[in-house]
Design a protein around this motif. Structure first.
Motif, PDB file in Angstrom:
ATOM      1  N   PRO A 102      -5.688  16.223  47.462  1.00 48.53           N
ATOM      2  CA  PRO A 102      -4.791  16.750  46.431  1.00 48.53           C
ATOM      3  C   PRO A 102      -4.888  15.909  45.161  1.00 48.53           C
ATOM      4  O   PRO A 102      -5.072  14.694  45.237  1.00 48.53           O
ATOM      5  N   PRO A 130      -4.661  21.491  46.238  1.00 43.29           N
ATOM      6  CA  PRO A 130      -3.512  21.530  45.318  1.00 43.29           C
ATOM      7  C   PRO A 130      -3.690  20.595  44.125  1.00 43.29           C
ATOM      8  O   PRO A 130      -4.082  19.443  44.280  1.00 43.29           O
ATOM      9  N   HIS A 157      -2.354  27.330  43.461  1.00 46.31           N
ATOM     10  CA  HIS A 157      -2.960  26.016  43.708  1.00 46.31           C
ATOM     11  C   HIS A 157      -2.807  25.064  42.527  1.00 46.31           C
ATOM     12  O   HIS A 157      -3.353  23.968  42.533  1.00 46.31           O
TER      13      HIS A 157
END
Lengths: 232, 197
Positions: A102, A130, A157
């Motif tokens: 992420p 993400p 996202h």
């Protein structure tokens, strides 16, 4: 140079056709060289806002009041003018579509430019990693790529959060203030998600943000990559 | 063949022989770092030189400050094109620190708090060319400029003057350090404009 577009009252984006451009990874920069008629030259580095294989690239430049190159690029450069560029440069402050962690992005002002390339790369590659963008600007009119960011933030996202330091929109719930620990903590991933971070902006901004991020103990220090501009 | 930039006149024209090619003067002190500024407690701070035999020469903060201190007046040149002329530092010469070190290796890998590394030939650290600097313009060195101590090798581009220096390791070959693995030149002479490779 193909086209320029006003981004903020002091900045514009510049589209360049660069024959033979080998493509670039998100986050890389290039050198721009200007040459006066008497042969005097000045070179500065600029982050690349675009990404990918094409020969058309985009820069976005904020005019520094006492600058030598940025006022020329923002105020003087016209479609059809030629620029000398060298690049792409840098392999550290970059994001690859194959990366799986992420990503926390934190931008101050024109520090959005290399992070925009990462957001575009994330979008065009179809990555579902993400992305959080925390974007500190003086006021709503100082947002670079405002329409595009609004559209991209529709993605499940990508989350985009603004921090307004001088003037907020009328209905904004938070009084204008510099970026705080609370703002960064609220936007952050959890430590268990093993996030990485890219922070770009003026030196003072990046120092403040990076120190806060280390203090939060969410990010291992070596996973926070920074790019600073200007002195203090 | 240079392309003339229509309407570009530039700011200044005076030739400055102290300025390497492609550099511009700055009055402030920009910061180039790859990550957060590490916090280094002076009580825990050490600087060491490790040789190929495994021998380690180490100094804590008090021991470093007890060594002869030199004032250094020098120009500094950053690969991002700013130069700062006539800066003043103080610190300990690498000649002093290497006085009791026995090595036949010709290269050095510099290690910093925070994980940063940079490489250079040992010869570039000897004969009054390099210091462990602990003050800038009469004040203790700011953390964002590398405090409590940074390597100062001003005849090379300034990324070689590793911030938050922690130790040197003698090595047989000139393997690239952190910035050198990320596109910067293996040696970095500003007068030869060795920026990238």
């Amino acid at each position: 140079m193909v086209e320029t577009r006003i981004q903020t009252p002091s900045a514009r984006s510049i589209q360049l056709d660069v024959p033979g451009w080998p493509g670039n990874i998100a986050g890389q920069h290039l050198d721009v060289r200007l040459t006066a008629e008497d042969g005097y030259t000045a070179v500065r580095s600029y982050s690349i806002a675009s990404v990918g294989d094409g020969e058309r690239i985009e820069l976005a430049v904020d005019r520094l009041p006492t600058g030598e190159v940025s006022p020329y690029l923002v105020e003087e450069l016209r479609a059809g003018d030629q620029l000398e560029v060298r690049g792409p440069l840098g392999t550290y402050f970059v994001w690859h579509p194959t990366d799986t962690a992420p990503v926390q992005l934190i931008a101050g002002g024109s520090g959005i430019v290399p992070l925009m390339a990462m957001i575009r790369s994330h979008e065009t590659s179809g990555s579902t990693v993400p992305f959080h963008l925390l974007y500190s600007v003086r006021s709503p009119r100082d947002v670079f790529f405002a329409d595009e960011l609004r559209a991209l933030a529709e993605s499940p996202h990508l989350r985009v959060t603004y921090v307004y330091t001088r003037q907020a929109p009328p209905d904004w719930p938070i009084a204008p203030a510099r970026i705080t620990t609370a703002a960064i903590a609220a936007d952050a991933f959890s430590r268990e998600e093993n996030p990485v971070a890219f922070v770009c902006g003026p030196t003072g901004f990046v120092e403040t943000v990076a120190d806060i991020m280390v203090g939060l103990r969410i990010f291992a220090p070596l996973t926070i990559k920074t790019e600073r501009f200007g002195g203090k | 063949m240079a392309v003339i930039s229509r309407g570009f006149f530039g700011r200044k024209r005076e030739e400055n022989p102290e300025l390497p090619p492609g550099q511009y003067l700055t009055e402030d002190f920009p910061v180039l770092s790859a990550g957060p500024t590490p916090v280094v407690d002076l009580a825990d701070w050490t600087f060491s030189i490790q040789t190929e035999s495994g021998e380690v020469h180490a100094w804590n903060w008090e021991q470093l400050n007890a060594l002869p201190q030199e004032d250094i007046h020098t120009d500094i040149h950053c690969v991002t094109r700013w130069s700062k002329l006539g800066t003043t530092w103080s610190g300990v010469s690498l000649d002093t620190l290497f006085a009791g070190v026995d090595t036949t290796n010709a290269y050095v890998m510099v290690h910093s708090y925070g994980g940063y590394t940079t490489n250079m030939p040992l010869a570039d650290l000897m004969d009054g060319k390099a210091w462990i600097a602990t003050s800038f313009e009469g004040e203790p060195l700011d953390p964002e400029h590398g405090g409590p101590a940074r390597l100062l090798v001003p005849h090379l581009y300034f990324w070689k003057s590793a911030k938050w220096v922690h130790g040197l390791r003698m090595v047989a070959t000139d393997d690239p350090g952190f910035w050198e693995q990320n596109g910067y030149h293996i040696y970095g002479d500003p007068w030869l404009e060795q920026r990238y490779w």
